[in-house]
Enzyme design. Structure first.
Site, PDB file in Angstrom:
ATOM      1  N   LYS A  97       0.936  -1.384   0.018  1.00 15.83           N
ATOM      2  CA  LYS A  97      -0.004  -0.063   0.168  1.00 15.83           C
ATOM      3  C   LYS A  97       0.772   1.307  -0.166  1.00 15.83           C
ATOM      4  O   LYS A  97       1.649   1.407   0.818  1.00 15.83           O
ATOM      5  CB  LYS A  97      -0.797  -0.097   1.197  1.00 15.83           C
ATOM      6  CG  LYS A  97      -1.741   1.138   1.160  1.00 15.83           C
ATOM      7  CD  LYS A  97      -2.814   1.099   2.364  1.00 15.83           C
ATOM      8  CE  LYS A  97      -3.291   2.596   2.516  1.00 15.83           C
ATOM      9  NZ  LYS A  97      -4.435   2.292   3.888  1.00 15.83           N
ATOM     10  N   LYS A 149      -2.268  -1.489  -3.984  1.00 15.83           N
ATOM     11  CA  LYS A 149      -3.085  -0.423  -3.737  1.00 15.83           C
ATOM     12  C   LYS A 149      -2.245   0.768  -3.859  1.00 15.83           C
ATOM     13  O   LYS A 149      -1.285   0.848  -3.155  1.00 15.83           O
ATOM     14  CB  LYS A 149      -3.687  -0.396  -2.575  1.00 15.83           C
ATOM     15  CG  LYS A 149      -4.620   0.709  -2.026  1.00 15.83           C
ATOM     16  CD  LYS A 149      -5.168   0.553  -0.798  1.00 15.83           C
ATOM     17  CE  LYS A 149      -5.869   1.926  -0.551  1.00 15.83           C
ATOM     18  NZ  LYS A 149      -6.363   2.080   0.780  1.00 15.83           N
TER      19      LYS A 149
END
Ligand code: PBG
Length: 327
Positions: free
Chosen positions: A199, A252
């Protein structure tokens, strides 16, 4: 001299929709899609998120309805984000059995049972007064190990409320291991972990911070989320999460990180999810509103791109709409 015409003509297989369907290498299926949903405590009507047209902070009732619609459309999973009425330094509402997330999980699992997978984002930023994803030291830094204790307790509260998979998104070192241990100790060996492994510290999360009311009150998340310059680091994060017990991993944001997604998907044998985040959604909706792009085609083209890059599932705010169109 006769002209030399090509013998091999790739265009032959592109000539009709039937030929293109027959030879498509990638397909998006409704059950590949995971719908993120926001539920807010103490509101009596859904609150529109201005930077994400079509997305709402739900009431408990409208959340149930949205989940039932997603199930009806064949969406594979929902992932819930809770927004408590009261925030404090330690994010006390996050693991309160009577907190909004736990209430919503009970509502939703009662509504849909096993018709789709019910996930919960597991983090503190929606619950802390300072908006950071963890506990702070007196110097104002995020304290990794004190945060792990909070995450462990949140995981158990979410499991007790019926969650199928928890999604730790705070990027603390050791979070997957701490959560796995806590779940197992409490007897929740069947509750799985979708780890937000890679992330990035991204500006693409802008609209989400309005939706989840979680903008950091000072500083940013660069000391715990990944540097957009790196991909080897993503593989290290994924390996650590798998060693700690992650059942699925996530990359992400989405479109700007397809290279990372492709590398991770080639590297692991667990399912890999891609998160098409709020800023990606907002950019397409805003350009479409101006009439500058063909919204519906872009939605399907981006979802296809995630599958092509190796995603087994995609978190997208368009999940229900896309599933209906595919179904
Ligand atoms: C943190 C979290 C964030 C998102 C999902 N989980 C925000 C952040 O890290 O600042 C972003 C999702 C999106 O932008 O759609 N709990």
């Amino acid at each position: 001299m006769t002209a030399q015409f090509p013998v091999n003509r790739p265009r032959r297989l592109r000539r009709t929709p039937a030929l293109r369907r027959l030879t498509a290498e990638t397909r998006v299926h409704p059950s590949d899609l995971i719908l993120p949903l926001f539920v807010k405590e103490g509101v009596d009507a859904p609150v529109p998120v201005s930077s994400m047209p079509g997305v709402y902070q739900h009431t408990r009732d409208s959340l149930r309805k949205a989940v039932a619609e997603a199930a009806e459309a064949g969406v594979g999973a929902v992932i819930l984000f809770g927004i408590p009425a009261v925030k404090d330094e330690r994010g006390s509402a996050a693991d309160d059995p009577a907190g909004i997330m736990q209430k919503a999980l009970r509502d939703v699992t009662a509504e849909v049972g096993d018709a789709l997978v019910v996930m919960a984002d597991l983090c503190l930023d929606e619950y802390t007064s300072h908006g950071h994803c963890g506990m702070l030291t007196s110097a104002g830094e995020v304290d990794n190990d004190a945060t792990l204790e909070r995450y462990a307790s949140i995981a158990v509260a979410q499991a007790a409320a019926g969650v199928h998979l928890v999604g730790p998104s705070g990027m603390m070192d050791g979070q997957v291991g701490a959560i796995r241990k806590a779940l197992d100790r409490a007897g929740y060996t069947d509750v799985g972990i979708l780890a937000y492994s890679a992330k990035y510290a991204s500006a693409f999360y802008g609209p989400f911070r309005e939706a989840a009311e979680c903008a950091p009150q000072f500083g940013d998340r660069s000391a715990y989320q990944q540097d957009p310059a790196n991909t080897d680091e993503a593989l290290r994060e994924v390996e650590l999460d798998l060693a700690e017990g992650a059942d699925m991993v996530m990359v992400k944001p989405g479109i700007a990180y397809l290279d990372v997604l492709a590398r991770v998907a080639a590297h692991v044998s667990v399912p890999v999810a891609a998160y098409q985040v709020s800023g990606e959604y907002a950019m397409v909706e805003a350009a479409a509103e101006k009439g500058w792009i063909d919204r519906d085609r872009i939605v399907m083209e981006t979802l296809t791109a995630f599958k092509r890059a190796g995603a087994s599932s995609i978190l997208t705010y368009w999940a229900t709409e896309a599933a209906r169109r595919l179904g």
